[in-house]
Design an enzyme around this catalytic site. Sequence first.
Site, short mmCIF file in Angstrom:
data_model
loop_
_atom_site.label_atom_id
_atom_site.label_comp_id
_atom_site.label_asym_id
_atom_site.label_seq_id
_atom_site.Cartn_x
_atom_site.Cartn_y
_atom_site.Cartn_z
N GLU A 44 -48.28 27.22 -33.57
CA GLU A 44 -49.60 27.66 -33.99
C GLU A 44 -49.94 29.06 -33.51
O GLU A 44 -49.42 29.54 -32.51
CB GLU A 44 -50.66 26.68 -33.46
CG GLU A 44 -50.47 25.31 -34.07
CD GLU A 44 -51.64 24.38 -33.83
OE1 GLU A 44 -51.72 23.38 -34.55
OE2 GLU A 44 -52.46 24.65 -32.95
N CYS A 46 -52.71 20.06 -20.48
CA CYS A 46 -52.46 20.91 -21.66
C CYS A 46 -51.74 20.10 -22.73
O CYS A 46 -50.72 19.46 -22.47
CB CYS A 46 -51.62 22.11 -21.25
SG CYS A 46 -51.05 23.11 -22.63
N CYS A 72 -57.99 26.41 -26.21
CA CYS A 72 -56.92 26.50 -25.23
C CYS A 72 -56.37 25.13 -24.91
O CYS A 72 -57.11 24.21 -24.62
CB CYS A 72 -57.44 27.07 -23.91
SG CYS A 72 -58.24 28.63 -24.10
N CYS A 118 -47.78 20.91 -17.55
CA CYS A 118 -49.13 20.85 -17.00
C CYS A 118 -49.84 19.69 -17.73
O CYS A 118 -49.94 19.69 -18.97
CB CYS A 118 -49.89 22.16 -17.25
SG CYS A 118 -49.06 23.60 -16.54
N CYS A 146 -43.48 23.19 -24.78
CA CYS A 146 -43.45 23.82 -23.47
C CYS A 146 -42.86 22.84 -22.47
O CYS A 146 -43.11 21.64 -22.56
CB CYS A 146 -44.86 24.21 -23.04
SG CYS A 146 -44.94 25.17 -21.50
N1 SAH Z 1 -47.87 29.09 -20.49
C1 SAH Z 1 -48.79 30.19 -20.42
C2 SAH Z 1 -49.54 30.46 -21.70
C3 SAH Z 1 -50.05 29.31 -22.55
S1 SAH Z 1 -51.48 28.42 -22.05
C4 SAH Z 1 -49.76 29.98 -19.30
O1 SAH Z 1 -49.69 28.94 -18.65
O2 SAH Z 1 -50.54 30.87 -19.01
C5 SAH Z 1 -52.87 29.46 -22.24
C6 SAH Z 1 -53.99 29.08 -21.30
O3 SAH Z 1 -54.69 27.88 -21.69
C7 SAH Z 1 -53.50 28.83 -19.87
O4 SAH Z 1 -54.37 29.45 -18.97
C8 SAH Z 1 -53.60 27.32 -19.79
O5 SAH Z 1 -53.64 26.88 -18.46
C9 SAH Z 1 -54.87 27.07 -20.57
N2 SAH Z 1 -55.07 25.67 -20.93
C10 SAH Z 1 -54.13 24.76 -21.22
N3 SAH Z 1 -54.69 23.57 -21.51
C11 SAH Z 1 -56.01 23.74 -21.41
C12 SAH Z 1 -57.13 22.88 -21.62
N4 SAH Z 1 -56.95 21.61 -21.99
N5 SAH Z 1 -58.36 23.39 -21.43
C13 SAH Z 1 -58.53 24.68 -21.09
N6 SAH Z 1 -57.52 25.55 -20.88
C14 SAH Z 1 -56.27 25.08 -21.04
#
Ligand code: SAH
Length: 355
Positions: free
Chosen positions: A92, A119, A334, A116, A112
């Site tokens: 996406e 996410c 995000c 985490c 990924c």
């Molecule tokens: N892997 C990279 C980039 C992708 S994630 C990184 O970790 O930075 C982009 C951002 O969205 C990151 O800051 C991640 O922690 C955040 N993110 C992921 N899941 C989320 C969620 N459910 N709510 C808010 N932010 C989230």
Amino acid sequence: MTAARARTRYDLEREELGELLADEPRYRVDQVWRGLHERGVEPDEMTDLPRGLRARLGDVLPAALVPAAESRSDAGDTIKWLWTLADGTQVETVLMLYPERATVCVSSQAGCAMACGFCATGQAGFDRNLSTGEIVEQVVRARRRAAELGRRVSNVVFMGMGEPFANYDRTWSAVRRMHDDLGLSARHLTVSTVGIVPGIRRMATEALPVNLAVSLHAANDVLRDELVPINKRYPLAALAEACRGYLDAKHRRLSFEWALIDGTNDTLQDAAELAAYALSLRAHVNLIPLNPTPGYPAVGTPPAGVAAFARALRDRGVNTTVRRTRGTDIDAACGQLRAAHEVTSVTVAPPRRRP
Ligand code: SAH
């Protein structure tokens, strides 16, 4: 490892395009390169080329991204694409139009491996790395749509699916192409990492001074080990040292991303720990309430808690921005990317509440 895939339109470097068009006059290479990058058009739209060459280019330089779905929200100011790649993998891209800028959020991997739990991409696991062309084309496509709306893409953030530093070489070639050929300035390009220390160190040696964002989410190792598992490998002290190295080398603003998870990382103690960590690196903090995802049993901090957390940071002198959630209704927010298109059966343990 996956088998080699056919190269797509933006996978070729300029010299390689030259080799491909070796039997054409030299100026054709410039025409095609400009058509692809400056104008962002399809080969069959390159009307300054002979028809035969256009057809040949269409065959030998296939597009990487086939649109599978497009959705708009925020009164049209957030546009999300789901693309299907040649091997059926999906990724996406999100375009966010603000009054003063237009930002494309790109994916660097399909899925990924960083796991985490909060996410959606992490919940679904890793498919494969994207090629340089698959990354660059996301910007070209979004830029074209922006142009149709009378807007110019000014910024690119690597905050879509994937961990850019787990796909360093292709990510960096894409960054260079965005700068050299799409004409985006380095200070408007932001690489966001979960905190891969060798990646940060390596980016500090690159010529282009792009912005570095680190997804922090916790400023003590016990909690961060849990929220961001790669912290076990690259704990906070090592991460801070790598960030300092980047600042010293590039003099760019460092920012920390912090998703506020209700009752988990949103206490005043968390704010105090974050403030100390951020101040030591003169970092900017971006707060965003967690976007709920199907596989994670927690919600975002309510607005009053977000405001209190932001105040606690600002009172300590930390530059803090509360980010508005964009695209929640189209799952473009995000960490939500692809969430609505896949049934995920993954459920992770609830975050431990702090004592
Ligand atoms: N892997 C990279 C980039 C992708 S994630 C990184 O970790 O930075 C982009 C951002 O969205 C990151 O800051 C991640 O922690 C955040 N993110 C992921 N899941 C989320 C969620 N459910 N709510 C808010 N932010 C989230």
